[in-house]
Scaffold this motif. Structure first.
Motif, PDB file in Angstrom:
ATOM      1  N   PHE A 161      -1.102  12.492   0.711  1.00 61.50           N
ATOM      2  CA  PHE A 161      -0.155  11.286   0.728  1.00 61.50           C
ATOM      3  C   PHE A 161       0.050  10.512   2.296  1.00 61.50           C
ATOM      4  CE2 PHE A 161       1.326  12.391  -3.541  1.00 61.50           C
ATOM      5  CZ  PHE A 161       1.123  11.374  -3.875  1.00 61.50           C
ATOM      6  N   SER A 162      -0.151  11.326   3.318  1.00 60.88           N
ATOM      7  CA  SER A 162      -0.107  11.163   4.660  1.00 60.88           C
ATOM      8  C   SER A 162      -1.233  10.285   5.100  1.00 60.88           C
ATOM      9  CB  SER A 162      -0.077  12.360   5.691  1.00 60.88           C
ATOM     10  OG  SER A 162       1.343  13.160   5.355  1.00 60.88           O
ATOM     11  N   LEU A 163      -2.458  10.540   4.422  1.00 56.53           N
ATOM     12  CA  LEU A 163      -3.700   9.834   4.651  1.00 56.53           C
ATOM     13  C   LEU A 163      -3.401   8.377   4.023  1.00 56.53           C
ATOM     14  CD1 LEU A 163      -6.771  12.018   4.170  1.00 56.53           C
ATOM     15  CD2 LEU A 163      -5.826  11.232   6.325  1.00 56.53           C
ATOM     16  N   VAL A 164      -2.726   8.405   2.707  1.00 57.86           N
ATOM     17  CA  VAL A 164      -2.639   6.903   2.116  1.00 57.86           C
ATOM     18  C   VAL A 164      -1.729   6.314   2.976  1.00 57.86           C
ATOM     19  CG1 VAL A 164      -1.964   5.893  -0.120  1.00 57.86           C
ATOM     20  CG2 VAL A 164      -3.264   7.996  -0.186  1.00 57.86           C
ATOM     21  N   TYR A 165      -0.586   6.669   3.412  1.00 55.72           N
ATOM     22  CA  TYR A 165       0.410   5.918   4.163  1.00 55.72           C
ATOM     23  C   TYR A 165      -0.184   5.658   5.430  1.00 55.72           C
ATOM     24  CZ  TYR A 165       4.713   5.231   6.952  1.00 55.72           C
ATOM     25  OH  TYR A 165       5.541   4.426   7.688  1.00 55.72           O
ATOM     26  N   TYR A 166      -1.064   6.166   6.079  1.00 56.31           N
ATOM     27  CA  TYR A 166      -1.786   5.841   7.298  1.00 56.31           C
ATOM     28  C   TYR A 166      -2.508   4.571   6.996  1.00 56.31           C
ATOM     29  CZ  TYR A 166      -4.971   5.680  11.203  1.00 56.31           C
ATOM     30  OH  TYR A 166      -5.717   5.371  12.262  1.00 56.31           O
ATOM     31  N   PHE A 167      -3.352   4.731   5.683  1.00 58.78           N
ATOM     32  CA  PHE A 167      -3.995   3.595   5.556  1.00 58.78           C
ATOM     33  C   PHE A 167      -3.357   2.415   5.130  1.00 58.78           C
ATOM     34  CE2 PHE A 167      -7.123   1.662   2.185  1.00 58.78           C
ATOM     35  CZ  PHE A 167      -8.093   1.363   2.986  1.00 58.78           C
ATOM     36  N   ILE A 168      -2.498   2.537   4.564  1.00 60.20           N
ATOM     37  CA  ILE A 168      -1.391   1.290   4.320  1.00 60.20           C
ATOM     38  C   ILE A 168      -0.880   0.740   5.533  1.00 60.20           C
ATOM     39  CG2 ILE A 168       0.494   0.596   3.251  1.00 60.20           C
ATOM     40  CD1 ILE A 168       0.242   2.518   1.048  1.00 60.20           C
ATOM     41  N   LYS A 169      -0.589   1.528   6.329  1.00 57.29           N
ATOM     42  CA  LYS A 169       0.052   1.016   7.901  1.00 57.29           C
ATOM     43  C   LYS A 169      -1.378   0.210   8.291  1.00 57.29           C
ATOM     44  CE  LYS A 169       3.430   2.045   9.753  1.00 57.29           C
ATOM     45  NZ  LYS A 169       4.523   0.971   9.736  1.00 57.29           N
ATOM     46  N   LYS A 170      -2.794   0.919   8.247  1.00 55.34           N
ATOM     47  CA  LYS A 170      -3.430   0.183   8.886  1.00 55.34           C
ATOM     48  C   LYS A 170      -4.045  -1.047   8.388  1.00 55.34           C
ATOM     49  CE  LYS A 170      -5.908   1.740  11.823  1.00 55.34           C
ATOM     50  NZ  LYS A 170      -6.060   1.425  13.465  1.00 55.34           N
ATOM     51  N   GLN A 171      -3.782  -1.176   7.072  1.00 59.16           N
ATOM     52  CA  GLN A 171      -4.109  -2.380   6.060  1.00 59.16           C
ATOM     53  C   GLN A 171      -3.065  -3.626   6.624  1.00 59.16           C
ATOM     54  OE1 GLN A 171      -4.027  -1.755   1.816  1.00 59.16           O
ATOM     55  NE2 GLN A 171      -5.320  -0.480   1.898  1.00 59.16           N
ATOM     56  N   LYS A 172      -1.838  -3.068   6.856  1.00 60.62           N
ATOM     57  CA  LYS A 172      -0.943  -4.028   7.341  1.00 60.62           C
ATOM     58  C   LYS A 172      -1.229  -4.777   8.639  1.00 60.62           C
ATOM     59  CE  LYS A 172       3.049  -2.158   4.899  1.00 60.62           C
ATOM     60  NZ  LYS A 172       4.500  -1.341   5.156  1.00 60.62           N
ATOM     61  N   LYS A 173      -1.880  -3.721   9.416  1.00 65.63           N
ATOM     62  CA  LYS A 173      -2.173  -4.395  10.758  1.00 65.63           C
ATOM     63  C   LYS A 173      -3.516  -5.058  11.059  1.00 65.63           C
ATOM     64  CE  LYS A 173       0.736  -0.976  13.228  1.00 65.63           C
ATOM     65  NZ  LYS A 173       0.576   0.231  14.025  1.00 65.63           N
ATOM     66  N   GLY A 174      -4.241  -4.595   9.780  1.00 62.96           N
ATOM     67  CA  GLY A 174      -5.553  -4.995   9.722  1.00 62.96           C
ATOM     68  C   GLY A 174      -6.549  -4.116  10.623  1.00 62.96           C
ATOM     69  N   PHE A 175      -7.631  -3.850   9.281  1.00 62.99           N
ATOM     70  CA  PHE A 175      -8.387  -2.669   9.855  1.00 62.99           C
ATOM     71  C   PHE A 175      -9.840  -3.059   9.542  1.00 62.99           C
ATOM     72  CE2 PHE A 175      -8.422  -2.284   5.272  1.00 62.99           C
ATOM     73  CZ  PHE A 175      -9.626  -1.645   4.816  1.00 62.99           C
ATOM     74  N   MET A 176     -10.113  -4.098   8.603  1.00 65.20           N
ATOM     75  CA  MET A 176     -11.749  -4.367   8.489  1.00 65.20           C
ATOM     76  C   MET A 176     -12.174  -4.978   9.626  1.00 65.20           C
ATOM     77  SD  MET A 176     -12.338  -3.843   5.095  1.00 65.20           S
ATOM     78  CE  MET A 176     -13.974  -4.756   4.932  1.00 65.20           C
ATOM     79  N   PHE A 177     -11.607  -5.942  10.430  1.00 63.02           N
ATOM     80  CA  PHE A 177     -12.361  -6.213  11.684  1.00 63.02           C
ATOM     81  C   PHE A 177     -12.829  -4.987  12.574  1.00 63.02           C
ATOM     82  CE2 PHE A 177     -12.443  -8.338  15.694  1.00 63.02           C
ATOM     83  CZ  PHE A 177     -13.202  -9.179  15.734  1.00 63.02           C
ATOM     84  N   SER A 178     -11.846  -3.884  12.664  1.00 61.68           N
ATOM     85  CA  SER A 178     -12.018  -3.001  13.592  1.00 61.68           C
ATOM     86  C   SER A 178     -13.279  -2.195  12.956  1.00 61.68           C
ATOM     87  CB  SER A 178     -10.865  -2.021  13.700  1.00 61.68           C
ATOM     88  OG  SER A 178      -9.577  -2.906  14.227  1.00 61.68           O
TER      89      SER A 178
END
Length: 289
Positions: free
Chosen positions: A118-135
């Motif tokens: 669940f920590s991984l999922v939470y981290y992934f959601i946080k990255k989604q909010k900030k934008g991760f695809m471009f990175s």
């Protein structure tokens, strides 16, 4: 055979809520994408291939919408689907430990694994909010053999990030609605397991059925890259039956009956894909990419 189209409707609703500019999309095309991508996943590519396919299916039937919105919705759908599956598995495990004795160290290991997941999922959601695809695409661009392909996609990756940020900022209520739709679909899956077990002559309590279903769902989630999870699902369910003190043969029977249902709906999904799905060389799909 009757329940699958019902829970596909709920899965499709869960996905539909995640689109921006929903009026530009027809629910029937989303349902068709859901059905045909399931078939493609089962028959050929595993879920890793079925997810891009569902995006291309909707793109083919969406005249005015650019692809970032569609791909962002697929990312959001799989995020929520993973959360629902994780919660189900957690409930299933706690159901198991009420039925059988589980050693303390195994309970601790499971809880640690659950927290980590669940920590991984939470981290992934946080990255989604900030934008991760471009990175991600910027990182892949470092590899020479990928540079040409990635450089053509970076701008679209940036637009996907913008869509994700906009969703989490302005459309959080749709996250909750999607969560409930997907949860209902999963609950219908539990009902299917209950009815199959009753049909093959082994009626079990709802708690035990929940434990079996959640374990099966976890196998499917872990083996997302493997078409149909042939052998893994059957072996996993049979093993769980033995752990629960039930004849493993009933677990195999459950998996076989369910496999027949999957086969029938895979054929139907492939027919939908053949008639209405995207084809190699479609100009519309190519132009959007």
């Amino acid at each position: 055979l009757v329940l699958p189209p019902v829970w596909m409707v709920f899965h499709s609703l869960g996905w539909y809520f995640l689109f921006d500019s929903k009026k530009k999309f027809k629910f029937l095309s989303i349902f068709g994408a859901q059905l045909s991508s399931m078939a493609v996943s089962e028959a050929f590519m595993g879920q890793a291939g079925g997810e891009p396919y569902r995006a291309y299916f909707v793109k083919k039937h969406s005249d005015k919408e650019e692809s970032p919105n569609i791909f962002a919705s697929v990312i959001l759908y799989n995020t929520i689907h993973t959360i629902v599956t994780g919660i189900l598995f957690a409930i299933g495990f706690f159901a198991i430990i009420t039925i059988i004795k589980v050693k303390l160290y195994k309970r601790i290991l499971f809880i640690c694994a659950l927290v980590f997941g669940f920590s991984l999922v939470y981290y992934f959601i946080k990255k989604q909010k900030k934008g991760f695809m471009f990175s991600v695409f910027s990182f892949l661009e470092r590899f020479k053999f990928l540079r040409k392909f990635v450089s053509n996609k970076k701008e679209k990756a940036k637009k996907i990030d913008e869509r994700l940020h906009q969703f989490y900022t302005h459309h959080r209520v749709y996250f909750i609605l999607s969560f409930f739709m997907i949860s209902i679909a999963k609950f219908l899956g539990i009902i299917e397991f209950y009815l199959i077990l009753k049909f093959i002559g082994l009626p079990l309590s709802w708690i035990m059925v929940l434990a079996i279903f959640s374990f099966s769902a976890l196998i499917q989630l872990i083996l997302f890259f493997f078409p149909a999870q042939i052998g893994a699902t059957e072996g996993g369910i049979a093993y769980l039956f033995s752990v629960l003190g039930k004849p493993p043969a009933f677990g195999v029977a459950l998996a076989i009956v369910r496999r027949f249902r999957v086969f029938v709906w895979t054929i139907i999904g492939l027919v939908v894909a053949y008639i209405w799905g995207p084809k190699p060389g479609d100009k519309k799909i190519g132009n959007q990419d």
